[in-house]
Design an enzyme around this catalytic site. Structure first.
Site, short mmCIF file in Angstrom:
data_model
loop_
_atom_site.label_atom_id
_atom_site.label_comp_id
_atom_site.label_asym_id
_atom_site.label_seq_id
_atom_site.Cartn_x
_atom_site.Cartn_y
_atom_site.Cartn_z
N LYS A 30 -2.74 0.48 -19.11
CA LYS A 30 -2.71 1.56 -18.11
C LYS A 30 -3.72 2.65 -18.45
O LYS A 30 -4.35 3.22 -17.55
CB LYS A 30 -1.31 2.17 -18.02
CG LYS A 30 -0.30 1.29 -17.28
CD LYS A 30 1.00 2.06 -17.08
CE LYS A 30 2.04 1.20 -16.37
NZ LYS A 30 3.34 1.90 -16.28
N LYS A 80 0.72 -11.69 -11.60
CA LYS A 80 2.03 -11.25 -11.12
C LYS A 80 1.88 -10.46 -9.81
O LYS A 80 0.93 -9.68 -9.66
CB LYS A 80 2.66 -10.36 -12.19
CG LYS A 80 4.02 -9.81 -11.85
CD LYS A 80 4.49 -8.79 -12.88
CE LYS A 80 5.56 -7.89 -12.26
NZ LYS A 80 5.91 -6.75 -13.06
N LYS A 114 3.76 -4.17 -7.26
CA LYS A 114 4.10 -3.28 -6.16
C LYS A 114 3.13 -2.12 -6.02
O LYS A 114 3.21 -1.37 -5.07
CB LYS A 114 5.53 -2.78 -6.28
CG LYS A 114 5.84 -1.78 -7.36
CD LYS A 114 7.36 -1.78 -7.54
CE LYS A 114 7.99 -0.54 -8.10
NZ LYS A 114 7.30 0.18 -9.13
#
Ligand code: TRP
Length: 343
Positions: free
Chosen positions: A119, A202, A205
């Protein structure tokens, strides 16, 4: 199945961040399982808004998404009469325990976290907050406050669960047995839904740069159709389950079909025996996804059309959660040597 008799039910706790849009992957891999298992465990489901501010965020969006995620928990079948549904920030205990645990967590443990490194690499160095580094300690606080036995999470959270266990053990060792050391409950790899536009990754969202990446729980039927009809497949025509990365797209569509229909692999393949190619496959996947989402969206609309209803559930949830969390925090404060405010 063992007979639990009078034994107390095991406790689970899990949470979702109110950022991005919940996907069919979140539903199939998490919410649907939680709803099914809520009868077997004493369950706490949290909307982790304090985690959502570890990366740049917008206050209006945070507000909207926090309610949305809570309503989607319920629309997915989590029953607030059976499970405790609450918002993390409604309980100051989460922030407080997080601070206490931060002071007991070696910096080296946090620097090793792969999710932090990933991140942080996506942001300008200047905008990476220290909250992002401390994120796993807040997550440990979420779990340990409830003395959870098990934590249902995705594979990407495995390392954070290990850290939670390490922190719990360290505390117990330093100050005496206080925390339950939780187990991760990670679904089998088949239960992981992949991105429609990149079927080896994956389904996420918060991937906003591609419109065709994920099918969202609140997407209307025509948008679901558009996204699935555009899903990446391959140049072949065989409709079969496969672990070959080249064939991951078709495999993912079959997994989605299987998860929504709850059929066996044989039954799924039998359903496609007469299909004339990937176009047919996709059309039928669209049908079962929309059939699965319609009742969820209907419940979502009902829950959110009544002003204040979701907030009321969250207020009750916070009250119940506080009974458990505050008892743990009180014990922690005492063990660590803090004076009581009132004698
Ligand atoms: N980090 C988790 C995720 O992104 C969310 C989370 C926060 C969580 N606190 C938690 C999950 C406690 C389980 C238990 O998926």
């Amino acid at each position: 199945m063992s007979n639990n008799g009078s034994k107390k039910r095991k406790r689970v706790l899990s949470g979702v961040q109110p950022s991005g849009n919940l996907t069919i992957g979140n539903y199939l891999g998490a919410l649907k399982q939680w709803a099914r298992e809520q009868h077997n465990f004493e369950s706490f489901f949290c909307v982790v808004d304090l985690h959502a501010i570890t990366v740049p965020f917008d206050p209006d969006e945070l507000r909207t998404k926090t309610r949305e995620v809570a309503a989607l928990y319920m629309a997915s079948g989590i029953d607030p009469e059976i499970s405790t549904i609450f918002v993390q920030s409604h309980l100051p205990a989460h922030s407080e325990l997080s601070w206490l645990l931060n002071c007991l967590t070696p910096l080296g443990w946090l620097n090793r976290m792969t999710q932090f490194k990933d991140k942080a690499a996506k942001q300008q160095a200047e905008s990476v907050s220290s909250g992002l580094l401390n994120y796993p300690v807040l997550m440990a606080a979420d779990i340990l406050l409830y003395q959870a036995d098990a934590v249902p999470v995705g594979d990407d959270q495995r390392q954070h669960l290990e850290l939670t266990r390490d922190v719990a053990q360290r505390f117990n060792h330093m100050f005496g047995d206080t925390f339950t050391v939780p187990e991760a409950m990670i679904p089998p790899s088949g239960a992981r839904i992949k991105a429609l536009d990149e079927p080896t990754a994956k389904m996420s969202k918060s991937q906003v740069d591609s419109e065709y990446h994920a099918a969202y729980l609140l997407d209307p039927p025509n948008r679901i159709k558009k996204k699935i009809m555009r899903a990446v497949t391959d140049s072949g025509r065989d409709i079969e389950f496969s672990t070959d990365p080249e064939r991951a797209g078709v495999n993912n569509l079959l997994e989605i079909y299987q998860a929504f229909t709850e059929k066996s692999s044989e039954e799924v393949l039998a359903d496609f025996a007469d299909a004339r190619g990937y176009g047919d496959l996709k059309k039928r996947v669209v049908e079962v996804v929309n059939e699965g989402l319609t009742p969820i969206q209907q419940r979502y609309n009902d829950l959110t059309s009544e002003a204040g209803y979701v907030d009321e559930i969250l207020a009750k949830g916070a009250e119940r959660a506080a009974e458990v969390a505050n008892a743990t925090l009180e014990l922690v404060r005492e063990r660590m040597g803090f004076l009581k405010a009132h004698v």
